[in-house]
Design an enzyme around this catalytic site. Structure first.
Site, mmCIF file in Angstrom:
data_model
loop_
_atom_site.group_PDB
_atom_site.id
_atom_site.type_symbol
_atom_site.label_atom_id
_atom_site.label_comp_id
_atom_site.label_asym_id
_atom_site.label_seq_id
_atom_site.Cartn_x
_atom_site.Cartn_y
_atom_site.Cartn_z
ATOM 1 N N ALA A 152 -34.315 -86.943 3.280
ATOM 2 C CA ALA A 152 -33.340 -87.478 4.232
ATOM 3 C C ALA A 152 -34.046 -88.296 5.312
ATOM 4 C CB ALA A 152 -32.538 -86.339 4.860
ATOM 5 N N PRO A 153 -33.356 -89.233 5.945
ATOM 6 C CA PRO A 153 -33.958 -90.120 6.948
ATOM 7 C C PRO A 153 -33.826 -89.564 8.359
ATOM 8 C CG PRO A 153 -31.744 -90.847 6.509
ATOM 9 C CD PRO A 153 -31.959 -89.616 5.657
ATOM 10 N N TRP A 154 -34.398 -90.311 9.322
ATOM 11 C CA TRP A 154 -34.357 -89.851 10.705
ATOM 12 C C TRP A 154 -33.222 -90.437 11.526
ATOM 13 C CZ3 TRP A 154 -34.692 -94.381 13.177
ATOM 14 C CH2 TRP A 154 -35.613 -95.349 12.785
ATOM 15 N N LYS A 178 -36.108 -82.446 2.067
ATOM 16 C CA LYS A 178 -37.098 -82.662 3.128
ATOM 17 C C LYS A 178 -36.518 -83.593 4.190
ATOM 18 C CE LYS A 178 -40.421 -85.706 3.471
ATOM 19 N NZ LYS A 178 -40.423 -85.996 4.941
ATOM 20 N N PRO A 179 -36.414 -83.128 5.431
ATOM 21 C CA PRO A 179 -36.036 -84.027 6.520
ATOM 22 C C PRO A 179 -37.223 -84.900 6.902
ATOM 23 C CG PRO A 179 -36.513 -81.856 7.398
ATOM 24 C CD PRO A 179 -36.633 -81.748 5.902
ATOM 25 N N SER A 235 -36.432 -96.405 3.751
ATOM 26 C CA SER A 235 -36.792 -97.822 3.727
ATOM 27 C C SER A 235 -36.925 -98.327 2.296
ATOM 28 C CB SER A 235 -38.121 -98.025 4.457
ATOM 29 O OG SER A 235 -39.179 -97.415 3.732
ATOM 30 N N GLU A 256 -30.725 -94.905 -1.509
ATOM 31 C CA GLU A 256 -29.931 -95.601 -0.490
ATOM 32 C C GLU A 256 -30.924 -96.118 0.536
ATOM 33 O OE1 GLU A 256 -28.509 -97.058 2.360
ATOM 34 O OE2 GLU A 256 -27.946 -95.097 3.166
#
Length: 484
Positions: A152-154, A178-179, A235, A256
């Site tokens: 997952a993204p920030w 995983k964050p 990214s 994504e």
């Protein structure tokens, strides 16, 4: 005297654990620029343990009837509501987001999305069974793919975790997620919520696992032999690396990635209404959104009036502290992101003009002013590449043909919008714009029932909707002889 940092831990097979080798990384609150916690820097041993837990839990979870998985997800949604203030506090500290906006704009849609996928669990679709060869009946089985490795993204760590685990669990898969290394706190709290629900309803807590760590941790997850699928929101570079790593054993991949959404404004638009909505869609979450309305194309006859109104709106838009209910957005997520946004502004060509903003705000944290840049050309760096900050660029186009050419003339293809009162023009544009989503006279609303995902370097696969659910399933043909 220094304040002790909070200790975050991995969640593996129902237990909170430190990294096997004890390594940690500091987690910084972007609103202050100061560390507030430590999180594990997970390595191969931790990945092995999480994958083993998810693999062991998979058969029983897969074999549950959909109604039972639905019960779990509905209970998770209820628990999100019950513990909303904890989630809000964690996400605000994670990202520096205004508390009021997390409460109003993130918690309700997350709960709704979990409940949507709870229903999707009981709506598996396939073509009609029948006799397509004389003497034989064919049926379609739609099955879970297995263990899913998810990254997952920030920018929306809590909501993007929901977009990943909810369809995966609903379809009967087990999860290792995983964050981002900069925003692990809310995902660790989600693990506590989901683990307690699984325990209460008598299911293995190995169904859902969380690994904290960096890019190396993510690489180890994707390359691990256990997962059948790797899913990442991030990214373009990260997506390419995941696709390459997953290709080594032909894992299914769901990507994504970035966006550079064109916002095409025609001369018949209600300028005041368009500026109001585009400003919110461009600056919300500090522009840290793959679908943000940050690349505006305005018909030349209204260009000057539109730019003046947009600059005025930027000057009236506030960024600031998490407890200030008048701010639209908080800081950029981390020091590197602040440096990136500053770099785009510093490298602007001579023909560009900063109409508003363009500078860091405040003495601490990673705040950046709402910015408008005009006078740009199609091949300028800031037009072609994702800034991921509160920066709206403006170009002037002559006619519909040029608007389409410039809108499509980037490597990304996630989202777009068209602003016009001409219905036929809106329909033509929705056909010719090469993006996964086209909004008409609006920008950025999402609903659980409709898909989110792009083309080109924005990746492939869909989040949300029945299409997103289908991505976490596989199709099996079963044929039986009628001769007994």
């Amino acid at each position: 005297m220094t304040t002790a940092l909070r200790r975050l831990r991995n969640y593996i097979d129902g237990e909170f654990r430190d990294a096997a080798d004890g390594r940690t990384t500091e987690v910084v609150n972007p609103a202050t620029g100061e560390a507030y916690a430590t999180a594990p820097l997970s390595a191969a041993a931790d990945v092995d343990a999480a994958m083993a837990a998810a693999e062991a839990a998979f058969p029983a979870w897969r074999d549950l009837i959909p109604a039972e998985r639905q019960k779990v997800l509905l209970k998770i949604a209820d628990r999100f509501e019950e513990r909303a203030e904890e989630l809000i506090a964690a996400e605000s500290e994670n990202c520096g987001k205004p508390v009021a906006l997390v409460r109003s704009e993130e918690i309700p849609p997350m709960v709704d999305q979990i409940r949507f996928f709870a229903g999707a669990a009981r709506m598996l679709e396939g073509r009609s069974a029948g006799e397509y060869m004389e003497g034989f009946t064919s049926i379609i089985r739609r099955e879970p793919v297995g263990v899913c490795a998810q990254v997952a993204p920030w920018n929306y760590p809590m909501m993007m975790a929901v977009w990943k685990f909810a369809p995966a669990l609903a379809a009967g898969n087990t999860v290792v997620i995983k964050p981002s290394d900069t925003t692990p706190a809310s995902t660790v709290l989600i693990a506590d919520i989901i683990g307690s629900v699984l325990d209460e309803l008598g299911h293995s807590r190995g169904v859902f696992n969380v690994l904290c760590g960096d890019r190396e941790t993510g690489r180890l997850m994707v390359e691990h032999t256990v997962p059948a699928m790797a899913s990442i929101t991030g990214s373009v570079r990260a997506g390419m690396q995941v696709a390459e790593s997953a290709s080594k054993d032909l894992k299914r991949v769901h990507l994504e990635l970035g966006g550079k959404a064109p916002v095409v404004v025609f001369e018949d638009t209600d300028i005041a209404k368009a500026v109001e909505d585009i400003s919110v869609a461009g600056y919300f979450n500090a522009g840290q959104d793959c679908t943000a309305a940050t690349r505006v194309l305005v018909q030349e006859s209204i260009h000057d009036e539109f730019v003046a109104a947009l600059a005025k709106a930027a000057a009236e838009t506030k960024t600031g502290a998490v407890d200030d209910e008048d701010v639209l957005y908080g800081p950029l997520n981390n020091a590197n992101q602040l440096k990136q946004v500053k770099g785009f502004i510093e490298r602007l060509p001579a023909h560009a003009k900063i109409e508003a903003g363009g500078e860091q705000v405040g003495e601490k944290g990673y705040f950046f002013a709402p910015t408008v840049v005009s006078g740009l050309k199609q091949d300028d760096e800031i037009v072609q590449h994702e800034v991921f900050g509160p920066v709206i660029t403006v170009q002037s186009f002559s006619d519909e043909k040029q608007a389409v050419e410039w809108a499509n003339g980037v490597e990304y293809a996630l989202a777009s919008s068209v602003w016009t009162k001409d219905h036929a023009r809106a329909m033509r544009m929705s056909k010719t714009l090469d993006f996964g989503c086209v909004w008409i006279n609006t920008h950025i609303p999402l609903v659980a029932e409709m898909p989110h995902g792009g083309f080109k370097k924005s990746g492939y696969g869909k989040d949300l909707s029945a299409y997103g659910f289908d991505d976490y399933t596989r199709i099996k043909h079963v044929m039986t002889s009628l001769d007994g």
